[in-house]
Write a protein that holds these residues in place. Sequence first.
Motif, PDB file in Angstrom:
ATOM      1  N   ARG A 320       0.825  -1.216   0.000  1.00  0.00           N
ATOM      2  CA  ARG A 320       0.000   0.000   0.000  1.00  0.00           C
ATOM      3  C   ARG A 320       0.857   1.263   0.000  1.00  0.00           C
ATOM      4  NH1 ARG A 320      -2.753   2.417   4.425  1.00  0.00           N
ATOM      5  NH2 ARG A 320      -2.053   0.683   5.734  1.00  0.00           N
ATOM      6  N   GLY A 321       1.973   1.237   0.757  1.00  0.00           N
ATOM      7  CA  GLY A 321       2.806   2.430   0.866  1.00  0.00           C
ATOM      8  C   GLY A 321       4.116   2.321   0.108  1.00  0.00           C
ATOM      9  N   PHE A 322       4.146   1.421  -0.884  1.00  0.00           N
ATOM     10  CA  PHE A 322       5.398   1.172  -1.608  1.00  0.00           C
ATOM     11  C   PHE A 322       5.975   2.457  -2.219  1.00  0.00           C
ATOM     12  CE2 PHE A 322       7.776   0.267  -5.463  1.00  0.00           C
ATOM     13  CZ  PHE A 322       8.633  -0.768  -5.073  1.00  0.00           C
ATOM     14  N   ILE A 323       7.275   2.669  -2.002  1.00  0.00           N
ATOM     15  CA  ILE A 323       7.992   3.807  -2.598  1.00  0.00           C
ATOM     16  C   ILE A 323       8.997   3.303  -3.638  1.00  0.00           C
ATOM     17  CG2 ILE A 323       9.537   5.761  -2.178  1.00  0.00           C
ATOM     18  CD1 ILE A 323       8.385   5.875   0.680  1.00  0.00           C
ATOM     19  N   LYS A 324       9.858   2.397  -3.199  1.00  0.00           N
ATOM     20  CA  LYS A 324      10.872   1.854  -4.098  1.00  0.00           C
ATOM     21  C   LYS A 324      11.430   0.570  -3.486  1.00  0.00           C
ATOM     22  CE  LYS A 324      14.562   4.622  -2.020  1.00  0.00           C
ATOM     23  NZ  LYS A 324      15.621   5.622  -2.231  1.00  0.00           N
ATOM     24  N   ALA A 325      12.267  -0.118  -4.253  1.00  0.00           N
ATOM     25  CA  ALA A 325      12.938  -1.311  -3.745  1.00  0.00           C
ATOM     26  C   ALA A 325      14.408  -1.281  -4.140  1.00  0.00           C
ATOM     27  CB  ALA A 325      12.273  -2.573  -4.306  1.00  0.00           C
ATOM     28  N   GLU A 326      15.272  -1.596  -3.189  1.00  0.00           N
ATOM     29  CA  GLU A 326      16.681  -1.817  -3.505  1.00  0.00           C
ATOM     30  C   GLU A 326      16.818  -3.295  -3.861  1.00  0.00           C
ATOM     31  OE1 GLU A 326      18.871  -0.695  -0.052  1.00  0.00           O
ATOM     32  OE2 GLU A 326      18.972   1.408  -0.650  1.00  0.00           O
ATOM     33  N   VAL A 327      17.371  -3.550  -5.044  1.00  0.00           N
ATOM     34  CA  VAL A 327      17.359  -4.912  -5.587  1.00  0.00           C
ATOM     35  C   VAL A 327      18.737  -5.311  -6.108  1.00  0.00           C
ATOM     36  CG1 VAL A 327      16.261  -6.490  -7.239  1.00  0.00           C
ATOM     37  CG2 VAL A 327      14.969  -4.530  -6.352  1.00  0.00           C
ATOM     38  N   TYR A 328      19.114  -6.537  -5.819  1.00  0.00           N
ATOM     39  CA  TYR A 328      20.229  -7.179  -6.529  1.00  0.00           C
ATOM     40  C   TYR A 328      19.901  -8.657  -6.657  1.00  0.00           C
ATOM     41  CZ  TYR A 328      21.832  -8.518  -1.794  1.00  0.00           C
ATOM     42  OH  TYR A 328      21.913  -9.010  -0.514  1.00  0.00           O
ATOM     43  N   HIS A 329      20.591  -9.360  -7.529  1.00  0.00           N
ATOM     44  CA  HIS A 329      20.317 -10.783  -7.699  1.00  0.00           C
ATOM     45  C   HIS A 329      21.269 -11.592  -6.828  1.00  0.00           C
ATOM     46  CE1 HIS A 329      19.569 -14.680  -9.631  1.00  0.00           C
ATOM     47  NE2 HIS A 329      18.400 -14.146  -9.937  1.00  0.00           N
ATOM     48  N   CYS A 330      20.764 -12.714  -6.302  1.00  0.00           N
ATOM     49  CA  CYS A 330      21.589 -13.520  -5.401  1.00  0.00           C
ATOM     50  C   CYS A 330      22.871 -14.005  -6.085  1.00  0.00           C
ATOM     51  CB  CYS A 330      20.788 -14.689  -4.846  1.00  0.00           C
ATOM     52  SG  CYS A 330      20.251 -15.916  -6.068  1.00  0.00           S
ATOM     53  N   ASP A 331      22.835 -14.220  -7.395  1.00  0.00           N
ATOM     54  CA  ASP A 331      24.048 -14.650  -8.111  1.00  0.00           C
ATOM     55  C   ASP A 331      25.159 -13.610  -8.002  1.00  0.00           C
ATOM     56  OD1 ASP A 331      22.865 -17.018  -8.866  1.00  0.00           O
ATOM     57  OD2 ASP A 331      22.303 -16.334 -10.881  1.00  0.00           O
ATOM     58  N   ASP A 332      24.773 -12.329  -8.008  1.00  0.00           N
ATOM     59  CA  ASP A 332      25.769 -11.258  -7.854  1.00  0.00           C
ATOM     60  C   ASP A 332      26.365 -11.263  -6.454  1.00  0.00           C
ATOM     61  OD1 ASP A 332      25.541 -10.311 -10.475  1.00  0.00           O
ATOM     62  OD2 ASP A 332      23.800  -9.084  -9.964  1.00  0.00           O
ATOM     63  N   LEU A 333      25.513 -11.563  -5.456  1.00  0.00           N
ATOM     64  CA  LEU A 333      26.020 -11.670  -4.079  1.00  0.00           C
ATOM     65  C   LEU A 333      27.037 -12.795  -3.982  1.00  0.00           C
ATOM     66  CD1 LEU A 333      25.898 -10.924  -1.035  1.00  0.00           C
ATOM     67  CD2 LEU A 333      24.030 -12.590  -0.824  1.00  0.00           C
ATOM     68  N   PHE A 334      26.725 -13.920  -4.609  1.00  0.00           N
ATOM     69  CA  PHE A 334      27.642 -15.062  -4.556  1.00  0.00           C
ATOM     70  C   PHE A 334      28.970 -14.732  -5.251  1.00  0.00           C
ATOM     71  CE2 PHE A 334      23.484 -17.672  -4.870  1.00  0.00           C
ATOM     72  CZ  PHE A 334      23.184 -17.362  -3.553  1.00  0.00           C
ATOM     73  N   GLU A 335      28.905 -13.919  -6.295  1.00  0.00           N
ATOM     74  CA  GLU A 335      30.113 -13.557  -7.035  1.00  0.00           C
ATOM     75  C   GLU A 335      30.976 -12.565  -6.265  1.00  0.00           C
ATOM     76  OE1 GLU A 335      31.478 -11.398 -11.237  1.00  0.00           O
ATOM     77  OE2 GLU A 335      29.382 -12.042 -10.961  1.00  0.00           O
ATOM     78  N   TYR A 336      30.341 -11.540  -5.661  1.00  0.00           N
ATOM     79  CA  TYR A 336      31.099 -10.468  -5.013  1.00  0.00           C
ATOM     80  C   TYR A 336      31.333 -10.705  -3.520  1.00  0.00           C
ATOM     81  CZ  TYR A 336      30.717  -7.804  -9.316  1.00  0.00           C
ATOM     82  OH  TYR A 336      30.829  -7.393 -10.624  1.00  0.00           O
ATOM     83  N   GLY A 337      30.478 -11.529  -2.897  1.00  0.00           N
ATOM     84  CA  GLY A 337      30.745 -11.942  -1.518  1.00  0.00           C
ATOM     85  C   GLY A 337      30.136 -11.104  -0.422  1.00  0.00           C
ATOM     86  N   SER A 338      29.677  -9.875  -0.729  1.00  0.00           N
ATOM     87  CA  SER A 338      29.044  -9.046   0.296  1.00  0.00           C
ATOM     88  C   SER A 338      28.216  -7.950  -0.368  1.00  0.00           C
ATOM     89  CB  SER A 338      30.091  -8.395   1.209  1.00  0.00           C
ATOM     90  OG  SER A 338      30.796  -7.377   0.510  1.00  0.00           O
ATOM     91  N   GLU A 339      27.269  -7.394   0.396  1.00  0.00           N
ATOM     92  CA  GLU A 339      26.453  -6.300  -0.126  1.00  0.00           C
ATOM     93  C   GLU A 339      27.297  -5.054  -0.355  1.00  0.00           C
ATOM     94  OE1 GLU A 339      23.055  -5.732   2.411  1.00  0.00           O
ATOM     95  OE2 GLU A 339      21.871  -7.194   1.264  1.00  0.00           O
ATOM     96  N   GLN A 340      28.302  -4.848   0.492  1.00  0.00           N
ATOM     97  CA  GLN A 340      29.168  -3.685   0.337  1.00  0.00           C
ATOM     98  C   GLN A 340      29.899  -3.729  -1.007  1.00  0.00           C
ATOM     99  OE1 GLN A 340      29.425  -0.946   2.140  1.00  0.00           O
ATOM    100  NE2 GLN A 340      30.924  -0.138   0.672  1.00  0.00           N
ATOM    101  N   LYS A 341      30.429  -4.877  -1.361  1.00  0.00           N
ATOM    102  CA  LYS A 341      31.133  -5.014  -2.629  1.00  0.00           C
ATOM    103  C   LYS A 341      30.171  -4.918  -3.818  1.00  0.00           C
ATOM    104  CE  LYS A 341      35.040  -7.645  -0.825  1.00  0.00           C
ATOM    105  NZ  LYS A 341      35.786  -8.928  -0.847  1.00  0.00           N
ATOM    106  N   LEU A 342      28.932  -5.358  -3.604  1.00  0.00           N
ATOM    107  CA  LEU A 342      27.898  -5.214  -4.643  1.00  0.00           C
ATOM    108  C   LEU A 342      27.654  -3.739  -4.934  1.00  0.00           C
ATOM    109  CD1 LEU A 342      25.129  -7.791  -3.627  1.00  0.00           C
ATOM    110  CD2 LEU A 342      26.305  -7.742  -5.804  1.00  0.00           C
ATOM    111  N   ARG A 343      27.542  -2.959  -3.866  1.00  0.00           N
ATOM    112  CA  ARG A 343      27.311  -1.519  -4.023  1.00  0.00           C
ATOM    113  C   ARG A 343      28.482  -0.866  -4.771  1.00  0.00           C
ATOM    114  NH1 ARG A 343      23.215   0.506  -0.666  1.00  0.00           N
ATOM    115  NH2 ARG A 343      22.476  -0.991   0.900  1.00  0.00           N
ATOM    116  N   GLU A 344      29.655  -1.255  -4.386  1.00  0.00           N
ATOM    117  CA  GLU A 344      30.844  -0.671  -5.019  1.00  0.00           C
ATOM    118  C   GLU A 344      30.924  -1.028  -6.498  1.00  0.00           C
ATOM    119  OE1 GLU A 344      33.998  -2.194  -2.655  1.00  0.00           O
ATOM    120  OE2 GLU A 344      33.532  -0.946  -0.902  1.00  0.00           O
TER     121      GLU A 344
END
Length: 369
Positions: A320-344
């Motif tokens: 009902r109050g949706f504004i936005k979503a921060e999204v990444y795919h789990c495969d990218d997490l497995f490749e980079y190893g952390s959310e911080q590295k994903l952001r970078e």
Amino acid sequence: MGLNCGIVGLPNVGKSTLFSALTSAPAEAANYPFCTIDPNVGIVNVPDSRLDKISELIPAKKVLPAVVEFVDIAGLVEGASKGEGLGNRFLSHIREVGVIVHIVRCFEDADVVHVSGVIDPERDIEVINTELALADLETVDKRLEKNQKVLKAAKTEAAKQAAAQEPILRRLYDALQEGKPARSVGLDEDQLHVIRDLHLITLKPQIYVCNVDEEGINRENKFVSRVKEIAAGEEAQVLSICGKFESEIAALESSEEKNEFLESAGLEESGMNRLIHTGYSMLGLRTFFTAGPDEDRAWTFHEGDSAPQAAGVIHTDFERGFIKAEVYHCDDLFEYGSEQKLREAGKLRIEGKEYKVRDGDVMHFKFNV
């Protein structure tokens, strides 16, 4: 369509044994027909190695898998569409499920009585499919009869609906009269929408599960070969599962013990896991994840859902109050190893209301109510 899988088959083909292994909870199983009268319902965890990997990289206090519902429906017999063997009651249960899991006995054992005395998967399948087709034929016939009366009241909205249904019902009637399932007619989305309120059983997708003995785990026997031939003609899926073997796996307590047991049999995955994944997929269900220090969780959504709809799976306020979503795919997490590295690496995206969620997405929702 219901969001669950209904387990059907003749009496004594191993339905309740497989259900117990599937849910790791006892369902009444006995060597006589109709030991299951009221359907047993089991909520089953969906095995997902991706969630395991996510929890290793983003440790949390709780790890919660997605779930799917399986329903163990009593054994059908010839004449069920006319009420034999409590058939009307059983057929009404089948109408409520989304996918039919049809258990077919593909093993010989003199100690387990077959309802017909002889192991013949082709005949067993024909008995079940004919009864389901006859039940649908009665439904279609009643609607045709009703529509004939409605059509006489020309220019009414009901008459327009009846006129739209008429040619579709005729096609369904002809197929069902020949014992063919409604899904064999090949109706498009618009035509299916017109007759959706009929809740036809034979429109539901079907998985044939060949219940084999332990020798059939790694070797296809003649019974399984015949089931595959029949399924190919119906464009249905086929799985081979040994109920006895799966019961032994289910009785083991730890994942390590289960994996060792599977390895000793030369298997990478249990038959139950394959069945869960197949049923989940055929229901049109997919998985997204949320991850954080408190909870790593797999959530179920419908294929094609938008980001707000996926958010609504967690809580209606999120949608009902949706504004936005921060999204990444789990495969990218497995490749980079952390959310911080994903952001970078620029792999974390901001998506809005029009975004179609992908299977395997990891999502953080922003909302305001």
